[in-house]
Design an enzyme around this catalytic site. Structure first.
Site, PDB file in Angstrom:
ATOM      1  N   ASN A 102      -0.737  81.057  67.079  1.00  0.00           N
ATOM      2  CA  ASN A 102      -0.494  79.708  66.764  1.00  0.00           C
ATOM      3  C   ASN A 102       0.786  79.163  66.119  1.00  0.00           C
ATOM      4  O   ASN A 102       1.193  78.194  65.589  1.00  0.00           O
ATOM      5  CB  ASN A 102      -1.724  79.275  65.586  1.00  0.00           C
ATOM      6  CG  ASN A 102      -1.467  80.102  64.169  1.00  0.00           C
ATOM      7  OD1 ASN A 102      -0.737  81.000  64.362  1.00  0.00           O
ATOM      8  ND2 ASN A 102      -1.976  79.856  63.408  1.00  0.00           N
ATOM      9  N   ASP A 155     -10.951  98.719  58.713  1.00  0.00           N
ATOM     10  CA  ASP A 155     -10.147  99.444  57.734  1.00  0.00           C
ATOM     11  C   ASP A 155     -10.716  99.139  56.222  1.00  0.00           C
ATOM     12  O   ASP A 155     -11.191  97.973  55.999  1.00  0.00           O
ATOM     13  CB  ASP A 155      -8.480  98.856  57.368  1.00  0.00           C
ATOM     14  CG  ASP A 155      -7.714 100.035  57.004  1.00  0.00           C
ATOM     15  OD1 ASP A 155      -7.759 100.506  56.192  1.00  0.00           O
ATOM     16  OD2 ASP A 155      -6.833 100.026  57.845  1.00  0.00           O
ATOM     17  N   ASP A 203      -2.622  87.269  64.607  1.00  0.00           N
ATOM     18  CA  ASP A 203      -3.878  86.760  64.256  1.00  0.00           C
ATOM     19  C   ASP A 203      -5.028  87.348  65.042  1.00  0.00           C
ATOM     20  O   ASP A 203      -4.534  87.889  66.020  1.00  0.00           O
ATOM     21  CB  ASP A 203      -3.905  85.293  64.140  1.00  0.00           C
ATOM     22  CG  ASP A 203      -3.102  84.658  65.131  1.00  0.00           C
ATOM     23  OD1 ASP A 203      -3.558  85.078  66.428  1.00  0.00           O
ATOM     24  OD2 ASP A 203      -2.399  83.656  65.282  1.00  0.00           O
ATOM     25  N   ASP A 243      -8.877 103.978  53.822  1.00  0.00           N
ATOM     26  CA  ASP A 243      -7.521 104.300  53.206  1.00  0.00           C
ATOM     27  C   ASP A 243      -7.626 105.229  52.050  1.00  0.00           C
ATOM     28  O   ASP A 243      -8.548 104.928  51.212  1.00  0.00           O
ATOM     29  CB  ASP A 243      -7.256 102.746  52.818  1.00  0.00           C
ATOM     30  CG  ASP A 243      -5.668 102.490  52.336  1.00  0.00           C
ATOM     31  OD1 ASP A 243      -4.943 103.005  53.425  1.00  0.00           O
ATOM     32  OD2 ASP A 243      -5.391 102.329  51.354  1.00  0.00           O
ATOM     33  N   ASP A 263       2.679  80.520  63.950  1.00  0.00           N
ATOM     34  CA  ASP A 263       2.912  80.451  62.395  1.00  0.00           C
ATOM     35  C   ASP A 263       3.885  81.651  62.226  1.00  0.00           C
ATOM     36  O   ASP A 263       4.469  82.074  61.067  1.00  0.00           O
ATOM     37  CB  ASP A 263       2.077  80.288  61.433  1.00  0.00           C
ATOM     38  CG  ASP A 263       1.135  81.505  61.566  1.00  0.00           C
ATOM     39  OD1 ASP A 263       1.201  82.382  62.446  1.00  0.00           O
ATOM     40  OD2 ASP A 263       0.254  81.655  60.796  1.00  0.00           O
ATOM     41  N   GLU A 307      -8.422 108.539  55.620  1.00  0.00           N
ATOM     42  CA  GLU A 307      -6.914 108.922  55.521  1.00  0.00           C
ATOM     43  C   GLU A 307      -6.583 109.532  54.525  1.00  0.00           C
ATOM     44  O   GLU A 307      -7.073 109.069  53.129  1.00  0.00           O
ATOM     45  CB  GLU A 307      -6.094 107.409  55.405  1.00  0.00           C
ATOM     46  CG  GLU A 307      -4.742 107.694  55.468  1.00  0.00           C
ATOM     47  CD  GLU A 307      -3.618 106.676  54.728  1.00  0.00           C
ATOM     48  OE1 GLU A 307      -2.767 106.589  55.221  1.00  0.00           O
ATOM     49  OE2 GLU A 307      -4.380 106.218  53.667  1.00  0.00           O
ATOM     50  N   ASP A 358       0.604  86.553  68.005  1.00  0.00           N
ATOM     51  CA  ASP A 358       0.503  85.068  67.427  1.00  0.00           C
ATOM     52  C   ASP A 358      -0.009  84.276  68.223  1.00  0.00           C
ATOM     53  O   ASP A 358       0.874  83.945  69.136  1.00  0.00           O
ATOM     54  CB  ASP A 358       2.032  84.976  66.590  1.00  0.00           C
ATOM     55  CG  ASP A 358       1.772  83.771  65.839  1.00  0.00           C
ATOM     56  OD1 ASP A 358       0.647  83.246  65.309  1.00  0.00           O
ATOM     57  OD2 ASP A 358       2.880  83.124  65.719  1.00  0.00           O
ATOM     58  N   ASP A 415       2.575 103.169  58.856  1.00  0.00           N
ATOM     59  CA  ASP A 415       3.395 103.575  57.907  1.00  0.00           C
ATOM     60  C   ASP A 415       4.384 104.458  58.054  1.00  0.00           C
ATOM     61  O   ASP A 415       5.026 105.200  57.384  1.00  0.00           O
ATOM     62  CB  ASP A 415       2.346 104.316  57.050  1.00  0.00           C
ATOM     63  CG  ASP A 415       1.350 103.540  56.070  1.00  0.00           C
ATOM     64  OD1 ASP A 415       1.624 102.321  55.889  1.00  0.00           O
ATOM     65  OD2 ASP A 415       0.332 104.251  55.943  1.00  0.00           O
TER      66      ASP A 415
HETATM   67  O1  TEU Z   1      -1.235 104.720  52.810  1.00  0.00           O
HETATM   68  C1  TEU Z   1      -1.307 105.709  51.913  1.00  0.00           C
HETATM   69  C2  TEU Z   1       0.071 106.386  51.934  1.00  0.00           C
HETATM   70  O2  TEU Z   1      -0.040 107.211  50.979  1.00  0.00           O
HETATM   71  C3  TEU Z   1       1.410 106.397  52.587  1.00  0.00           C
HETATM   72  O3  TEU Z   1       1.454 106.721  53.626  1.00  0.00           O
HETATM   73  C4  TEU Z   1       2.144 105.202  52.143  1.00  0.00           C
HETATM   74  O4  TEU Z   1       1.940 104.236  53.011  1.00  0.00           O
HETATM   75  C5  TEU Z   1       3.483 105.603  51.851  1.00  0.00           C
HETATM   76  O5  TEU Z   1       4.074 105.621  53.161  1.00  0.00           O
HETATM   77  C6  TEU Z   1       3.977 106.595  51.023  1.00  0.00           C
HETATM   78  O6  TEU Z   1       5.185 106.866  51.346  1.00  0.00           O
HETATM   79  C7  TEU Z   1      -2.021 103.707  52.875  1.00  0.00           C
HETATM   80  C8  TEU Z   1      -1.925 102.524  53.892  1.00  0.00           C
HETATM   81  O7  TEU Z   1      -1.862 103.122  55.283  1.00  0.00           O
HETATM   82  C9  TEU Z   1      -0.577 101.864  53.502  1.00  0.00           C
HETATM   83  O8  TEU Z   1      -0.224 100.965  54.639  1.00  0.00           O
HETATM   84  C10 TEU Z   1      -0.775 101.401  52.344  1.00  0.00           C
HETATM   85  O9  TEU Z   1       0.361 100.742  51.648  1.00  0.00           O
HETATM   86  C11 TEU Z   1      -1.443 102.249  51.386  1.00  0.00           C
HETATM   87  O10 TEU Z   1      -2.231 103.346  51.755  1.00  0.00           O
HETATM   88  C12 TEU Z   1      -1.982 101.665  49.971  1.00  0.00           C
HETATM   89  O11 TEU Z   1      -3.266 100.918  50.502  1.00  0.00           O
HETATM   90 CA    CA Z   2      -0.632  83.169  63.627  1.00  0.00          CA
END
Ligand code: TEU
Ligand code: CA
Length: 585
Positions: A45, A120, A51, A228, A47, A287, A43, A361
């Protein structure tokens, strides 16, 4: 405004051989990717939220680590319901993170240091505040109505009441995957949060708009995308009810959207419309929760022109009952080896693997696969070696290179993640569990473990912010932090530098064949990498007791090229020891 990028200067990261690659060997075989979750990185600034300016201040740190690519989790305009994975404008930077100019500066700073920037791409869904959805929900005959999945309530049930949803699918974040919209009397589909409506990829205008946006970013110099949940974009348009598991409130719709009927067609179309004909080295990684090895071969076969590699989830589901992260169980090393080994074998001839222990995640690698107590440093180094010496592109999640650990949160009010908060509410109100039970069950694998801020130094809040952080800093920042490690040759950080350099320098790591050894050994992870004339043996002890793995004795005479203890010319392993041998012939 445009982001004008300079050509990457490869000479400083060890990927200088890019120009001389043999035909058919992709540049990313020798590359290491570092993931930044901007909210928790640095971070600038005060807050309390990380960033872009904070990231810019750490570019030399990344360069010193030696990574080739930075994957930046979403920084786009967003209501931040799911920390930016709910995007309301794909072409702007959220003010909490900074400006497009700062993104340009970040991109140039990376390129100057020989690193690439991967953005992403979140296009299975948008935010409900994206203008596309605002229009779509405005009336049944709006031209964008069909850009999302709108369906009638179930016949004979009062619209908006439980059971009136068009099908029984549950959302990944608890509750039904449908939300009723009073204004038009229909439901929309959201596989994730209510504020993340799913885009309808059947509609060609949706696809064209996404490709347009991707081209806009590539034209501005970014070097690729992490996509994603990209294997969720093609759905069975009949949207049938899914199977209902034990103790589950909702059905599992995944058979109808996971690698759905048109997924390969969509990805090939995306490749044609976005990536084809661009001559600089790019990186695409899909992903893909739930992806099978068979499908992964198809997705990543270079001749099919879909994506370079996928993130698969098999090895991060082994420590749970039936893949349910709220029901953790002990990980068996034999299962981990059989899973990762199967992926190595399946993608040996065609396609390419990615490798990760953690991301934003997942739980922290050392807490999950190693020992974050007495053997934290040793096991963090061992894990680095085991992961990075596989055949595939390794990913480092921010803080992993410091051996950062899971967090002990106190009450539910200490958590920030929508997945955790929704699950806690559902489990305590509808499933009859106590607060204490739910907190205990979610501790090991919840996503906030990975989202505590990067620990830069031993000052207040780990040097992450001068203000008050949006999520607590792990108190162990007082001794686990970057300042203590960067110049210490024995640190976890320095060990990551070594394994990263190893991939850059030794083609047997980037391109050698892989053979799993000792599949039945419950404590030792062992494998061989080989190219004509050279081979490498990796031996890793996943336990706190000494081991003597039964491998070919002649290896004891080979040169030990890497290890996390002082090297000894034998095949015994101390607790959490990693030994890597190399020999010719
Ligand atoms: O994650 C997809 C996903 O299916 C998982 O790993 C999910 O985060 C969760 O842990 C299921 O238990 C992607 C992103 O990486 C995640 O951060 C997002 O929340 C999700 O897609 C939705 O965009
Ligand atoms: Ca910040």
């Amino acid at each position: 405004m445009t982001i004008q990028m300079e050509p990457a200067n490869e000479s400083s990261t060890g990927s200088e051989d890019n120009g001389e690659l043999e035909a058919g060997r992709d540049w990313f075989h020798g590359a290491v990717v570092y993931q930044i979750y901007p909210r928790s990185f640095a971070d600038s600034n005060g807050d309390g939220i990380g960033d872009l300016r904070g990231i810019i201040s750490k570019l030399d740190y990344l360069h010193t680590l030696g990574v080739d690519v930075v994957w930046l989790s979403p920084i786009y305009a967003s209501p931040q319901d799911d920390n930016g994975y709910d995007i309301s404008d794909y072409r702007s930077v959220d003010p909490i993170f900074g400006t497009l100019d700062e993104l340009q500066e970040l991109s140039e700073g990376l390129h100057k240091r020989g690193m690439k920037l991967v953005m992403d791409l979140v296009v299975n869904h948008t935010s409900d505040e994206h203008p596309w959805f605002v229009e779509s929900r405005s009336s049944r005959d709006n031209p964008k109505r069909d850009w999302y999945w709108w369906r009638q309530p179930r016949d004979g049930v009062e619209p908006g009441t439980p059971g009136a949803e068009p099908n029984n699918w549950g959302s990944a974040f608890s509750g039904p995957a449908w939300d009723y919209d009073d204004a038009t009397g229909e439901y929309y589909l959201h596989l994730f949060a209510k504020k993340q409506p799913d885009l309808n990829w059947e509609n060609p205008e949706v696809r064209a708009s996404v490709y347009d946006m991707m081209n806009w970013w590539l034209d501005r110099g970014v070097d690729g995308f992490r996509m994603d949940v990209i294997n969720f974009i093609s759905k069975d348009t009949a949207l049938p009810d899914g199977p209902r598991g034990d103790g589950k409130l909702y059905g599992d719709g995944s058979p109808y959207y996971l690698s759905g009927p048109r997924i390969h067609e969509f990805l090939r179309e995306m490749h044609r419309e976005v990536f084809a004909g661009r001559d600089k080295p790019l990186l695409t990684v899909g992903e893909m929760p739930g992806v099978t090895v068979e499908d992964a071969v198809l997705f990543t076969d270079p001749e099919r022109k879909e994506v370079d590699m996928v993130f698969q989830f098999e090895h991060v589901a082994l420590d749970q009952e039936q893949g349910n992260k709220w029901r953790p169980k002990k990980l068996e090393l034999t299962e981990l080896k059989s899973s990762l080994g199967r992926w190595q074998d399946a993608l040996a001839e065609r396609g390419w693997n990615s490798f990760y222990w953690g991301n934003h995640d997942q739980a922290r690698a050392v807490s999950r696969f190693g020992d974050d107590g007495q053997y934290r440093e040793l096991s963090a180094k061992m894990l680095a070696g085991v992961l990075h010496l596989h055949r595939g592109t390794p990913y480092v999640y921010q803080g992993e290179e410091l051996g950062m650990t899971n967090m002990t949160f106190g009450a539910i009010s200490d958590y920030r993640d929508i997945e955790v908060l929704n699950h806690h509410r559902e489990a305590t109100t509808h499933l009859g569990h106590t607060d204490a039970e739910v907190l205990a069950a979610l501790a090991p694998l919840n996503r906030d473990n990975a989202r505590t801020p990067v620990q830069w130094d031993a000052t207040r809040h780990g040097g992450f912010t001068t203000g008050s952080p949006w999520i607590s800093v792990n108190p162990n920042a007082n001794h686990i932090n970057a300042a203590a490690q960067v110049d210490d040759p024995d640190s976890v950080f320095s060990f990551y530098q070594k394994v990263i350099a190893f991939r850059h320098e030794d083609p047997v790591i980037s391109d050698g064949d892989f053979t799993m050894l000792l599949p039945d050994d419950p404590h030792v992870y062992a494998y061989r990498r080989s190219l004509p004339g050279v081979e490498i043996l990796v031996l890793a002890n996943f336990s706190g007791s000494e081991q003597t793995p039964q491998v070919d004795k002649s290896w004891a005479e080979a040169e030990q090229v890497l290890g996390n203890y002082t090297s000894r010319p034998d095949l015994h392993l101390k607790p959490w020891e990693l030994k890597v041998f190399r020999r010719l012939g």
